[in-house]
Design an enzyme around this catalytic site. Structure first.
Site, PDB file in Angstrom:
ATOM      1  N   ASP A  34       0.752  -1.230  -0.072  1.00  0.00           N
ATOM      2  CA  ASP A  34       0.011  -0.125  -0.058  1.00  0.00           C
ATOM      3  C   ASP A  34       0.771   1.315   0.007  1.00  0.00           C
ATOM      4  O   ASP A  34       2.137   1.109   0.318  1.00  0.00           O
ATOM      5  CB  ASP A  34      -1.060  -0.222   1.217  1.00  0.00           C
ATOM      6  CG  ASP A  34      -2.130   0.747   1.066  1.00  0.00           C
ATOM      7  OD1 ASP A  34      -3.455   0.217   1.020  1.00  0.00           O
ATOM      8  OD2 ASP A  34      -2.204   1.951   0.953  1.00  0.00           O
ATOM      9  N   ASP A  94       3.537   2.011  -4.334  1.00  0.00           N
ATOM     10  CA  ASP A  94       2.909   2.723  -5.216  1.00  0.00           C
ATOM     11  C   ASP A  94       2.605   1.913  -6.768  1.00  0.00           C
ATOM     12  O   ASP A  94       3.343   1.727  -7.400  1.00  0.00           O
ATOM     13  CB  ASP A  94       3.271   4.274  -5.598  1.00  0.00           C
ATOM     14  CG  ASP A  94       2.574   5.051  -6.468  1.00  0.00           C
ATOM     15  OD1 ASP A  94       1.487   4.424  -7.055  1.00  0.00           O
ATOM     16  OD2 ASP A  94       2.704   6.013  -6.670  1.00  0.00           O
ATOM     17  N   VAL A  95       1.080   1.594  -6.761  1.00  0.00           N
ATOM     18  CA  VAL A  95       1.028   0.616  -8.046  1.00  0.00           C
ATOM     19  C   VAL A  95       1.210   1.336  -9.163  1.00  0.00           C
ATOM     20  O   VAL A  95       1.416   0.311 -10.345  1.00  0.00           O
ATOM     21  CB  VAL A  95      -0.368   0.049  -8.111  1.00  0.00           C
ATOM     22  CG1 VAL A  95      -0.604  -0.780  -6.715  1.00  0.00           C
ATOM     23  CG2 VAL A  95      -1.558   1.083  -7.887  1.00  0.00           C
ATOM     24  N   ASN A 150      -6.168  -4.670  -6.102  1.00  0.00           N
ATOM     25  CA  ASN A 150      -7.323  -4.129  -5.136  1.00  0.00           C
ATOM     26  C   ASN A 150      -6.911  -2.781  -4.954  1.00  0.00           C
ATOM     27  O   ASN A 150      -8.106  -2.082  -4.738  1.00  0.00           O
ATOM     28  CB  ASN A 150      -7.471  -4.831  -3.648  1.00  0.00           C
ATOM     29  CG  ASN A 150      -8.191  -4.260  -2.970  1.00  0.00           C
ATOM     30  OD1 ASN A 150      -9.234  -4.559  -3.002  1.00  0.00           O
ATOM     31  ND2 ASN A 150      -7.614  -3.640  -1.969  1.00  0.00           N
ATOM     32  N   TYR A 184     -13.387   7.428 -12.622  1.00  0.00           N
ATOM     33  CA  TYR A 184     -13.492   6.209 -11.987  1.00  0.00           C
ATOM     34  C   TYR A 184     -13.956   5.107 -13.007  1.00  0.00           C
ATOM     35  O   TYR A 184     -13.612   4.096 -13.225  1.00  0.00           O
ATOM     36  CB  TYR A 184     -14.433   6.332 -10.633  1.00  0.00           C
ATOM     37  CG  TYR A 184     -14.417   4.982  -9.845  1.00  0.00           C
ATOM     38  CD1 TYR A 184     -13.431   4.723  -9.029  1.00  0.00           C
ATOM     39  CD2 TYR A 184     -15.436   4.154  -9.765  1.00  0.00           C
ATOM     40  CE1 TYR A 184     -13.546   3.400  -8.197  1.00  0.00           C
ATOM     41  CE2 TYR A 184     -15.622   3.194  -9.044  1.00  0.00           C
ATOM     42  CZ  TYR A 184     -14.620   2.651  -8.132  1.00  0.00           C
ATOM     43  OH  TYR A 184     -14.541   1.544  -7.410  1.00  0.00           O
ATOM     44  N   LYS A 225     -12.556   1.551 -14.740  1.00  0.00           N
ATOM     45  CA  LYS A 225     -13.276   0.316 -14.060  1.00  0.00           C
ATOM     46  C   LYS A 225     -13.338  -0.398 -15.443  1.00  0.00           C
ATOM     47  O   LYS A 225     -13.572  -1.686 -15.533  1.00  0.00           O
ATOM     48  CB  LYS A 225     -14.176   0.516 -13.206  1.00  0.00           C
ATOM     49  CG  LYS A 225     -13.701   1.003 -11.878  1.00  0.00           C
ATOM     50  CD  LYS A 225     -12.790   0.059 -10.909  1.00  0.00           C
ATOM     51  CE  LYS A 225     -12.243   0.316  -9.669  1.00  0.00           C
ATOM     52  NZ  LYS A 225     -11.237  -0.436  -9.152  1.00  0.00           N
ATOM     53  N   THR A 285     -16.469   0.723   3.500  1.00  0.00           N
ATOM     54  CA  THR A 285     -14.855   0.894   3.608  1.00  0.00           C
ATOM     55  C   THR A 285     -14.622   2.323   3.704  1.00  0.00           C
ATOM     56  O   THR A 285     -15.610   3.337   3.417  1.00  0.00           O
ATOM     57  CB  THR A 285     -14.187   0.182   2.516  1.00  0.00           C
ATOM     58  OG1 THR A 285     -14.207   1.058   1.307  1.00  0.00           O
ATOM     59  CG2 THR A 285     -14.571  -1.045   2.166  1.00  0.00           C
TER      60      THR A 285
HETATM   61  N1  LIG Z   1     -15.903   0.519  -1.371  1.00  0.00           N
HETATM   62  C1  LIG Z   1     -16.636   0.430  -2.494  1.00  0.00           C
HETATM   63  O1  LIG Z   1     -17.858   0.658  -2.399  1.00  0.00           O
HETATM   64  C2  LIG Z   1     -16.281  -0.217  -3.710  1.00  0.00           C
HETATM   65  C3  LIG Z   1     -17.105  -0.524  -4.861  1.00  0.00           C
HETATM   66  C4  LIG Z   1     -16.714  -1.219  -5.826  1.00  0.00           C
HETATM   67  C5  LIG Z   1     -15.466  -1.361  -5.892  1.00  0.00           C
HETATM   68  N2  LIG Z   1     -14.427  -0.934  -5.029  1.00  0.00           N
HETATM   69  C6  LIG Z   1     -13.049  -0.961  -5.204  1.00  0.00           C
HETATM   70  O2  LIG Z   1     -12.458  -1.901  -4.360  1.00  0.00           O
HETATM   71  C7  LIG Z   1     -11.125  -1.847  -4.057  1.00  0.00           C
HETATM   72  C8  LIG Z   1     -10.678  -1.572  -2.601  1.00  0.00           C
HETATM   73  O3  LIG Z   1     -11.473  -0.421  -2.283  1.00  0.00           O
HETATM   74  P1  LIG Z   1     -11.986  -0.253  -0.800  1.00  0.00           P
HETATM   75  O4  LIG Z   1     -13.312  -0.122  -0.745  1.00  0.00           O
HETATM   76  O5  LIG Z   1     -11.308  -1.009   0.319  1.00  0.00           O
HETATM   77  O6  LIG Z   1     -11.425   1.207  -0.367  1.00  0.00           O
HETATM   78  P2  LIG Z   1     -10.101   1.735   0.371  1.00  0.00           P
HETATM   79  O7  LIG Z   1     -10.203   3.287   0.035  1.00  0.00           O
HETATM   80  O8  LIG Z   1     -10.583   1.350   1.822  1.00  0.00           O
HETATM   81  O9  LIG Z   1      -8.779   1.149   0.359  1.00  0.00           O
HETATM   82  C9  LIG Z   1      -8.054   1.292  -1.043  1.00  0.00           C
HETATM   83  C10 LIG Z   1      -6.554   1.385  -0.555  1.00  0.00           C
HETATM   84  O10 LIG Z   1      -5.756   1.446  -1.889  1.00  0.00           O
HETATM   85  C11 LIG Z   1      -4.626   2.089  -1.465  1.00  0.00           C
HETATM   86  N3  LIG Z   1      -4.084   3.129  -2.526  1.00  0.00           N
HETATM   87  C12 LIG Z   1      -4.560   4.056  -3.221  1.00  0.00           C
HETATM   88  N4  LIG Z   1      -3.671   4.584  -4.088  1.00  0.00           N
HETATM   89  C13 LIG Z   1      -2.733   3.689  -4.153  1.00  0.00           C
HETATM   90  C14 LIG Z   1      -1.628   3.517  -4.810  1.00  0.00           C
HETATM   91  N5  LIG Z   1      -1.268   4.430  -5.781  1.00  0.00           N
HETATM   92  N6  LIG Z   1      -0.722   2.345  -4.710  1.00  0.00           N
HETATM   93  C15 LIG Z   1      -0.911   1.656  -3.723  1.00  0.00           C
HETATM   94  N7  LIG Z   1      -2.206   1.497  -2.894  1.00  0.00           N
HETATM   95  C16 LIG Z   1      -2.771   2.609  -3.044  1.00  0.00           C
HETATM   96  C17 LIG Z   1      -4.987   3.171  -0.341  1.00  0.00           C
HETATM   97  O11 LIG Z   1      -4.159   3.745   0.348  1.00  0.00           O
HETATM   98  C18 LIG Z   1      -6.264   2.220   0.316  1.00  0.00           C
HETATM   99  O12 LIG Z   1      -5.413   1.592   1.481  1.00  0.00           O
HETATM  100  C19 LIG Z   1     -10.904  -0.587  -5.109  1.00  0.00           C
HETATM  101  O13 LIG Z   1     -10.295  -0.843  -6.351  1.00  0.00           O
HETATM  102  C20 LIG Z   1     -12.127   0.109  -5.398  1.00  0.00           C
HETATM  103  O14 LIG Z   1     -12.295   0.766  -6.448  1.00  0.00           O
HETATM  104  C21 LIG Z   1     -14.696  -0.323  -3.969  1.00  0.00           C
END
Ligand SMILES: NC(=O)c1ccc[n+]([C@@H]2O[C@H](COP(=O)([O-])OP(=O)(O)OC[C@H]3O[C@@H](n4cnc5c(N)ncnc54)[C@H](O)[C@@H]3O)[C@@H](O)[C@H]2O)c1
Length: 246
Positions: A38, A60-61, A87, A152, A156, A187
């Site tokens: 992360d 950083d991804v 993720n 976004y 996706k 989350t």
């Molecule tokens: N929460 C929702 O409603 C939801 C719905 C559909 C899809 N998603 C997807 O699920 C996945 C997880 O999201 P979440 O809900 O746990 O959100 P979250 O914000 O709690 O977690 C996302 C994590 O990604 C990390 N991150 C951000 N930029 C980064 C980078 N450049 N390199 C490495 N890490 C990085 C953040 O620090 C964070 O810890 C994401 O891909 C999100 O798009 C979430």
């Protein structure tokens, strides 16, 4: 049922919190060894808390060199890579006319480029290992058109598309590539929304099953795709959205 990932080695990005953190805990409970990565420092604390089966890296991804370092560290610590969960993600709302180029590019860098670089980085190790499972965390916003989230949504849809093309490309190497499509999941990503009772009421009203999702709702399908139970599944979309997309 435990032990579904016994002997497997996984890399999970965005694992400091939310879905990624829950997946890391669940994978270890199922017998896997996990490299958690992360941009946030918290990932190092979580990896320490999870013990010998876990390692943590700041990562950083969107940086290709850092991806190569993550794969090298995983091989050094655990000897192979069986599973990648792409993720990490960011989300900010915005209509087309109100979205800045900077916001659009920021979403591209993390959600789309990061997913591509992750797949590219693990493929040699997976080929050497005789196969693997790549799980790209996408979204309902990669399956339908939603207003007011152009950055976004664009990334996706790209993730959904690259999952299918890469699944075809890698099938002969026994590397499976699938996408996961959560609806609204509780989350930190939607943290601002959870405090807004009126907005939440509206969101819940749009979900046929009458509630927003939890990280537990997402983790089971991810374990399935990571495990040998899904050995005939590639290029698939697993949706867990309470029926929102119906
Ligand atoms: N929460 C929702 O409603 C939801 C719905 C559909 C899809 N998603 C997807 O699920 C996945 C997880 O999201 P979440 O809900 O746990 O959100 P979250 O914000 O709690 O977690 C996302 C994590 O990604 C990390 N991150 C951000 N930029 C980064 C980078 N450049 N390199 C490495 N890490 C990085 C953040 O620090 C964070 O810890 C994401 O891909 C999100 O798009 C979430």
């Amino acid at each position: 049922m435990a032990g579904r990932l016994e002997g497997k080695v996984a890399i999970i990005t965005g694992a400091a919190q939310g879905q990624g953190a829950h997946e890391a805990r669940a994978f270890i409970a199922e017998g896997a060894k996990v490299m958690l990565t992360d941009v946030k420092d918290g990932v190092l604390d979580l990896a320490r808390e999870l013990g010998e089966a876990a390692r943590g890296m700041k990562h950083d991804v969107s940086d290709e060199d850092q991806w190569n370092a993550v794969v090298a560290e995983t091989l050094a610590a655990f000897g192979k890579v069986d599973i990648l969960v792409n993720n990490a993600g960011i989300f900010a709302p915005g209509a087309v006319t109100e979205t800045t180029k900077a916001s659009y590019v920021a979403h591209f860098n993390v959600n789309q480029l990061g997913t591509f670089l992750g797949m590219k980085a693990v493929i040699p190790a997976m080929k050497a290992n005789g196969g693997g499972s790549i799980i790209n965390i996408c979204s309902g916003a990669g399956q339908r058109g939603y207003p007011d989230m152009i950055s976004y949504l664009s990334t996706k849809w790209a993730v959904r598309g690259m999952t299918k093309g890469t699944a075809r490309e890698l099938a002969s190497f026994n590397i499976r590539v699938n996408s996961v499509h959560p609806g609204i999941i509780d989350t930190p990503m939607i943290g601002g929304t959870a405090g807004d009772a009126k907005l939440m009421k509206g969101i819940i009203a749009s979900v046929p099953l009458g509630r927003i999702g939890t990280t537990e709702d997402v983790v089971e399908p991810v374990i399935y795709l990571a495990s040998d139970a899904s050995s005939y599944v590639t290029g698939a979309e697993m949706t867990m959205d309470g029926g929102t997309g119906l």
